[in-house]
Enzyme design. Structure first.
Site, PDB file in Angstrom:
ATOM      1  N   HIS A  87       0.845  -1.200   0.000  1.00 21.12           N
ATOM      2  CA  HIS A  87       0.000   0.000   0.000  1.00 21.12           C
ATOM      3  C   HIS A  87       0.882   1.252   0.000  1.00 21.12           C
ATOM      4  O   HIS A  87       0.689   2.165  -0.806  1.00 21.12           O
ATOM      5  CB  HIS A  87      -0.934   0.009   1.203  1.00 21.12           C
ATOM      6  CG  HIS A  87      -1.583   1.341   1.467  1.00 21.12           C
ATOM      7  ND1 HIS A  87      -2.555   1.869   0.643  1.00 21.12           N
ATOM      8  CD2 HIS A  87      -1.376   2.279   2.428  1.00 21.12           C
ATOM      9  CE1 HIS A  87      -2.918   3.053   1.102  1.00 21.12           C
ATOM     10  NE2 HIS A  87      -2.211   3.342   2.184  1.00 21.12           N
ATOM     11  N   ASP A 116       7.063  21.303 -26.723  1.00 22.43           N
ATOM     12  CA  ASP A 116       7.017  19.976 -26.106  1.00 22.43           C
ATOM     13  C   ASP A 116       8.084  19.941 -25.031  1.00 22.43           C
ATOM     14  O   ASP A 116       8.707  20.962 -24.735  1.00 22.43           O
ATOM     15  CB  ASP A 116       7.265  18.862 -27.154  1.00 22.43           C
ATOM     16  CG  ASP A 116       6.637  17.538 -26.717  1.00 22.43           C
ATOM     17  OD1 ASP A 116       6.943  17.076 -25.606  1.00 22.43           O
ATOM     18  OD2 ASP A 116       5.825  16.977 -27.477  1.00 22.43           O
ATOM     19  N   TRP A 152       7.058  -0.160   3.912  1.00 24.50           N
ATOM     20  CA  TRP A 152       7.483   0.536   2.688  1.00 24.50           C
ATOM     21  C   TRP A 152       8.895   1.073   2.837  1.00 24.50           C
ATOM     22  O   TRP A 152       9.555   1.393   1.845  1.00 24.50           O
ATOM     23  CB  TRP A 152       6.511   1.659   2.326  1.00 24.50           C
ATOM     24  CG  TRP A 152       6.746   2.969   3.022  1.00 24.50           C
ATOM     25  CD1 TRP A 152       6.343   3.295   4.271  1.00 24.50           C
ATOM     26  CD2 TRP A 152       7.430   4.104   2.502  1.00 24.50           C
ATOM     27  NE1 TRP A 152       6.743   4.564   4.576  1.00 24.50           N
ATOM     28  CE2 TRP A 152       7.418   5.090   3.511  1.00 24.50           C
ATOM     29  CE3 TRP A 152       8.068   4.402   1.290  1.00 24.50           C
ATOM     30  CZ2 TRP A 152       8.008   6.346   3.346  1.00 24.50           C
ATOM     31  CZ3 TRP A 152       8.650   5.659   1.138  1.00 24.50           C
ATOM     32  CH2 TRP A 152       8.620   6.612   2.148  1.00 24.50           C
ATOM     33  N   SER A 179      13.075   6.090 -13.886  1.00 26.14           N
ATOM     34  CA  SER A 179      12.029   6.885 -14.523  1.00 26.14           C
ATOM     35  C   SER A 179      11.991   8.297 -13.947  1.00 26.14           C
ATOM     36  O   SER A 179      11.933   9.283 -14.690  1.00 26.14           O
ATOM     37  CB  SER A 179      10.690   6.180 -14.315  1.00 26.14           C
ATOM     38  OG  SER A 179       9.640   7.060 -14.558  1.00 26.14           O
ATOM     39  N   SER A 180      12.077   8.403 -12.618  1.00 26.60           N
ATOM     40  CA  SER A 180      12.023   9.724 -11.984  1.00 26.60           C
ATOM     41  C   SER A 180      13.210  10.576 -12.397  1.00 26.60           C
ATOM     42  O   SER A 180      13.059  11.773 -12.646  1.00 26.60           O
ATOM     43  CB  SER A 180      12.039   9.585 -10.465  1.00 26.60           C
ATOM     44  OG  SER A 180      10.854   9.025 -10.018  1.00 26.60           O
ATOM     45  N   HIS A 263      13.167  11.913   3.796  1.00 25.85           N
ATOM     46  CA  HIS A 263      12.598  13.205   4.149  1.00 25.85           C
ATOM     47  C   HIS A 263      12.468  14.131   2.940  1.00 25.85           C
ATOM     48  O   HIS A 263      11.396  14.692   2.723  1.00 25.85           O
ATOM     49  CB  HIS A 263      13.313  13.895   5.302  1.00 25.85           C
ATOM     50  CG  HIS A 263      12.534  15.092   5.721  1.00 25.85           C
ATOM     51  ND1 HIS A 263      11.430  15.021   6.533  1.00 25.85           N
ATOM     52  CD2 HIS A 263      12.615  16.377   5.338  1.00 25.85           C
ATOM     53  CE1 HIS A 263      10.883  16.208   6.647  1.00 25.85           C
ATOM     54  NE2 HIS A 263      11.587  17.051   5.937  1.00 25.85           N
ATOM     55  N   GLU A 265      11.976  13.194   0.082  1.00 23.34           N
ATOM     56  CA  GLU A 265      10.874  12.601  -0.674  1.00 23.34           C
ATOM     57  C   GLU A 265       9.535  13.218  -0.282  1.00 23.34           C
ATOM     58  O   GLU A 265       8.666  13.445  -1.128  1.00 23.34           O
ATOM     59  CB  GLU A 265      10.866  11.090  -0.454  1.00 23.34           C
ATOM     60  CG  GLU A 265       9.625  10.355  -0.931  1.00 23.34           C
ATOM     61  CD  GLU A 265       9.526  10.272  -2.444  1.00 23.34           C
ATOM     62  OE1 GLU A 265      10.531  10.551  -3.120  1.00 23.34           O
ATOM     63  OE2 GLU A 265       8.437   9.940  -2.935  1.00 23.34           O
ATOM     64  N   TYR A 267       9.055  16.199   0.497  1.00 22.21           N
ATOM     65  CA  TYR A 267       8.948  17.476  -0.212  1.00 22.21           C
ATOM     66  C   TYR A 267       8.812  17.276  -1.710  1.00 22.21           C
ATOM     67  O   TYR A 267       8.198  18.101  -2.388  1.00 22.21           O
ATOM     68  CB  TYR A 267      10.138  18.362   0.139  1.00 22.21           C
ATOM     69  CG  TYR A 267      10.035  18.853   1.555  1.00 22.21           C
ATOM     70  CD1 TYR A 267       9.263  19.973   1.846  1.00 22.21           C
ATOM     71  CD2 TYR A 267      10.609  18.163   2.594  1.00 22.21           C
ATOM     72  CE1 TYR A 267       9.099  20.398   3.135  1.00 22.21           C
ATOM     73  CE2 TYR A 267      10.459  18.580   3.900  1.00 22.21           C
ATOM     74  CZ  TYR A 267       9.699  19.701   4.172  1.00 22.21           C
ATOM     75  OH  TYR A 267       9.525  20.102   5.453  1.00 22.21           O
ATOM     76  N   SER A 278      -0.978  26.776  -5.728  1.00 17.28           N
ATOM     77  CA  SER A 278      -0.597  28.166  -6.006  1.00 17.28           C
ATOM     78  C   SER A 278      -1.132  28.655  -7.348  1.00 17.28           C
ATOM     79  O   SER A 278      -1.089  29.854  -7.626  1.00 17.28           O
ATOM     80  CB  SER A 278       0.923  28.310  -6.003  1.00 17.28           C
ATOM     81  OG  SER A 278       1.438  27.963  -4.751  1.00 17.28           O
ATOM     82  N   HIS A 312      14.969  12.778  12.267  1.00 16.01           N
ATOM     83  CA  HIS A 312      13.781  12.877  13.118  1.00 16.01           C
ATOM     84  C   HIS A 312      12.866  11.674  12.942  1.00 16.01           C
ATOM     85  O   HIS A 312      11.921  11.516  13.701  1.00 16.01           O
ATOM     86  CB  HIS A 312      13.016  14.195  12.896  1.00 16.01           C
ATOM     87  CG  HIS A 312      12.518  14.421  11.509  1.00 16.01           C
ATOM     88  ND1 HIS A 312      12.386  15.663  10.966  1.00 16.01           N
ATOM     89  CD2 HIS A 312      12.122  13.564  10.535  1.00 16.01           C
ATOM     90  CE1 HIS A 312      11.913  15.560   9.737  1.00 16.01           C
ATOM     91  NE2 HIS A 312      11.748  14.299   9.458  1.00 16.01           N
ATOM     92  N   HIS A 313      13.161  10.831  11.941  1.00 19.46           N
ATOM     93  CA  HIS A 313      12.419   9.578  11.807  1.00 19.46           C
ATOM     94  C   HIS A 313      13.038   8.471  12.657  1.00 19.46           C
ATOM     95  O   HIS A 313      12.556   7.349  12.636  1.00 19.46           O
ATOM     96  CB  HIS A 313      12.405   9.131  10.346  1.00 19.46           C
ATOM     97  CG  HIS A 313      11.719  10.106   9.437  1.00 19.46           C
ATOM     98  ND1 HIS A 313      10.387  10.041   9.132  1.00 19.46           N
ATOM     99  CD2 HIS A 313      12.185  11.193   8.791  1.00 19.46           C
ATOM    100  CE1 HIS A 313      10.059  11.035   8.333  1.00 19.46           C
ATOM    101  NE2 HIS A 313      11.127  11.758   8.105  1.00 19.46           N
ATOM    102  N   THR A 338       7.536  26.768   5.560  1.00 15.73           N
ATOM    103  CA  THR A 338       6.307  26.118   5.111  1.00 15.73           C
ATOM    104  C   THR A 338       5.084  26.830   5.675  1.00 15.73           C
ATOM    105  O   THR A 338       4.087  27.039   4.977  1.00 15.73           O
ATOM    106  CB  THR A 338       6.295  24.637   5.541  1.00 15.73           C
ATOM    107  OG1 THR A 338       7.551  24.058   5.201  1.00 15.73           O
ATOM    108  CG2 THR A 338       5.208  23.876   4.835  1.00 15.73           C
ATOM    109  N   LYS A 341       4.165  29.892   3.755  1.00 19.34           N
ATOM    110  CA  LYS A 341       3.402  29.634   2.530  1.00 19.34           C
ATOM    111  C   LYS A 341       1.910  29.610   2.819  1.00 19.34           C
ATOM    112  O   LYS A 341       1.111  30.123   2.029  1.00 19.34           O
ATOM    113  CB  LYS A 341       3.786  28.288   1.945  1.00 19.34           C
ATOM    114  CG  LYS A 341       5.095  28.294   1.247  1.00 19.34           C
ATOM    115  CD  LYS A 341       5.486  26.852   1.036  1.00 19.34           C
ATOM    116  CE  LYS A 341       6.675  26.753   0.151  1.00 19.34           C
ATOM    117  NZ  LYS A 341       6.446  27.307  -1.166  1.00 19.34           N
ATOM    118  N   ARG A 460       1.145   0.693  14.979  1.00 16.51           N
ATOM    119  CA  ARG A 460       0.835   0.526  13.562  1.00 16.51           C
ATOM    120  C   ARG A 460       1.406  -0.800  13.069  1.00 16.51           C
ATOM    121  O   ARG A 460       2.198  -1.447  13.739  1.00 16.51           O
ATOM    122  CB  ARG A 460       1.409   1.700  12.754  1.00 16.51           C
ATOM    123  CG  ARG A 460       2.918   1.790  12.781  1.00 16.51           C
ATOM    124  CD  ARG A 460       3.428   3.106  12.214  1.00 16.51           C
ATOM    125  NE  ARG A 460       3.462   3.104  10.755  1.00 16.51           N
ATOM    126  CZ  ARG A 460       4.353   3.782  10.025  1.00 16.51           C
ATOM    127  NH1 ARG A 460       5.294   4.516  10.622  1.00 16.51           N
ATOM    128  NH2 ARG A 460       4.330   3.750   8.720  1.00 16.51           N
TER     129      ARG A 460
HETATM  130 CU   LIG Z   1      10.911  13.712   7.731  1.00 15.88          CU
END
Ligand SMILES: [Cu+2]
Lengths: 536, 71
Positions: A87, A116, A152, A179-180, A263, A265, A267, A278, A312-313, A338, A341, A460
């Site tokens: 998931h 293009d 994940w 791909s990215s 992290h 990721e 963003y 925006s 922080h994770h 952030t 914004k 979890r």
């Molecule tokens: Cu983070």
């Protein structure tokens, strides 16, 4: 520029295509396989991500069905683990990221007045790596030992204990990363080299800016993820011990590498979502974006600062107190740009003549709920609090407010906003609003209660739980099925509009002011801006 | 790159630009000045240096707090 025009000419053998639509899209299946048209590729990205969204959604419903009651009813614990794992992987890499790349493909050339993307064939290849990656991911369910129930994040040493389903997952991540990276190279080159005359950097729509920044982030961190999973692969099969303590390695190293990717990721997902919002909020406020220049600078700084907070994770993994303090302070401080914004979007609406069509509703839903997700993130950035809440449902609630109410709501806002331009057809506004309200209510039903579950200590990624948690889990599960069904309504709205929607106007939203609305007819020709517009 | 004049800004102006970007607030007139005076390379280099200073500052702060708590 000339390279692009060269690329264009042989692709379709008409001798004159000075303007417009006198030759449209090719027909048949091969159109989609061989296409180098940014609009076709954008469409394929968006449909691919929607399909993966449904696949990942079915997995989420499996999780929620099992959690409807305490005890084990529907699936085995091993299978439950694979559900949480895939998931997450599918939603992050298969649904949200490709969705925003789809927006990038569709919109960047239109917004900067380019014919293009810079490398149309590489663009085709970027997309066509995705279906094999998706198939590879799903094929792991058919292999001996089943799919990899490692989460994940694919933490070592769990990853070294899995069957071949782990290897297919690793290869799928490789493909998605390739791909990215290719997509990002394309986006950066397009934005830097193919802007129409007069379209200076600081005149670019905010969406284009957000993708320029995101593309740099992707190029910086996708190789880190690829490295992490490759080391996992060599640990599994080629006798290395990067993450194997018995061989002198360190499983915690994996977590550092992963979150150094992980992290930023967040963003990578959030910044293009900011970009969509925006565009949408100013259009329905009939005012220019408040603090455009600040937004550009702040988004760039968020990107740089996202590299210095990864641990922080990992507060509970074991690190010196000084390390915990550093990551806590850094995390709290980077919340400031952030937060600014959010004020910018609110200030954009201030004294605007607001209307609330479906795209605006989703953008406002984003604004409310993403802010809430940001606040719970701030709560979790506090070490002593996080030590309590680590691996509980509070964390699950937090990041779903960021990922679903942030990224997904923004993607919905974008689809409703540009759908009339893309297809030339108007969706059913009333059904769109119903879709929004159902999505909003059911989303909160699923995830708001999970804050309480987490605070009460429900862990979890566990298929069973203490009976005291039953009521909140039942609310959450009912919400999840409601949410899933509401997305079928979304599919119905899209199909209905494509089939029998009223013709859309050139400028369907009178506050929209980017080039695709002001310079291009609706429905759009297959090739646009073969002669660049001049931007004042 | 896009028609800007090569940078003639003082170090102070660069630091000001980057710090206001970190906070996310910048006056439009301030930005318009930057656009003329600063090159992207200047801003990026200053930004990365400022981020490094930010990290070092926070590490020193964390160490200071630890050491004062121990005594
Ligand atoms: Cu983070």
């Amino acid at each position: 520029m000339s390279a692009v025009i060269d690329n264009h000419a042989p692709a379709h053998g008409h001798d004159s295509h000075d303007h417009g639509d006198h030759h449209g899209a090719p027909h048949g299946l091969m159109r989609w396989v061989t296409t180098t048209n940014h609009k076709d590729i954008g469409t394929m990205y968006l449909w691919f991500s929607f399909i993966m969204f449904l696949v990942g959604g079915v997995m989420a419903l499996t999780i929620r069905a099992e959690l409807f009651e305490p005890g084990l009813q529907i699936v085995s614990p091993e299978f439950f683990n694979t559900m949480t794992t895939y998931h997450g992987l599918i939603m992050v890499f298969g649904a949200i990221m490709p969705a925003f790349v789809g927006f990038a493909n569709w919109l960047i050339p239109l917004m900067i007045g380019a014919p293009d993307m810079a490398f149309p064939r590489m663009n085709n290849w970027s997309f066509w790596l995705l279906p094999p990656a998706g198939i590879l991911l799903m094929s792991s369910f058919l292999l001996p030992g089943g799919a990899a129930g490692v989460g994940w994040t694919m933490y070592a040493p769990l990853t070294s204990q899995m069957g071949p389903g782990m290897d297919t997952t690793i290869f799928a991540v490789h493909l998605l990363g390739m791909s990215s990276i290719m997509g990002s190279i394309n986006i950066i080159t397009t934005i830097l080299n193919m802007r129409a005359p007069g379209m200076t950097m600081m005149k670019m729509p905010m969406f284009v800016w957000t993708w320029l920044i995101t593309a740099y982030l992707l190029i910086a961190v996708m190789p880190v993820l690829a490295g992490a999973v490759t080391m996992t692969l060599t640990d599994r099969h080629f006798g290395t011990s990067f993450f194997n303590a018995a061989g002198g390695g360190d499983p915690v190293l994996y977590q550092h590498i992963f979150w150094f990717f992980g992290h930023p990721e967040v963003y990578i997902i959030a910044i293009p979502a900011f970009g969509v919002v925006s565009q949408v909020i100013p259009a329905f406020s009939r005012k220019p974006l408040f603090g455009y220049a600040s937004m550009v600078y702040a988004t760039s700084s968020i990107a740089i600062l996202s590299f210095i907070v990864w641990a922080h994770h990992m507060y509970t993994v074991g690190m010196p107190v000084a390390g915990q303090l550093y990551f806590m302070y850094a995390t709290m401080l980077i919340a400031v740009p952030t937060g600014v914004k959010v004020f910018n979007w609110v200030a954009t609406m201030w004294k605007g003549s607001l209307t609330f069509e479906t795209p605006m509703l989703f953008a406002l839903g984003f604004l409310f709920l993403f802010t809430l997700g940001g606040f719970t993130g701030l709560v979790l950035s506090l070490v002593p609090v996080d030590v309590q809440l680590q691996d509980t449902y509070y964390v699950v609630a937090h990041f779903h407010y960021v990922m679903v109410a942030g990224a997904l709501f923004s993607a919905f806002a974008g689809v409703y906003f540009w759908f009339p331009k893309w297809t030339g057809k108007m969706y059913d506004e009333k059904l769109g609003k119903i879709h929004f309200w159902l999505t909003l209510v059911f989303f909160n039903m699923i995830f708001f209660v999970q804050h309480f579950l987490g605070l009460a200590g429900m862990p979890r990624r566990i298929p069973d739980y203490n009976p005291q948690f039953t009521e909140f889990n039942q609310i959450s599960t009912i919400g999840a099925f409601g949410f899933g069904l509401s997305q079928l309504l979304f599919l119905y709205i899209l199909l209905k509009a494509i089939k029998s929607g009223k013709p859309a106007e050139q400028k369907q939203w009178d506050g929209a002011d980017t080039l695709e609305w002001t310079h291009l007819p609706t429905p759009m020709p297959y090739h646009t801006f073969e002669n660049p517009p001049t931007v004042k | 790159m896009d028609g800007r004049k090569p940078g003639k800004a003082s170090l102070l102006a660069m630091v000001k630009t980057v710090l206001s970007a970190f906070v996310g607030i910048r006056r439009r007139s301030g930005h318009d000045e930057d656009a003329v005076r600063l090159t992207p390379v200047q801003i990026i280099v200053t930004g990365v240096v400022a981020a490094a200073v930010f990290v070092i500052g926070l590490i020193l702060l964390a160490r200071f707090i630890i050491s004062s708590a121990a005594s």
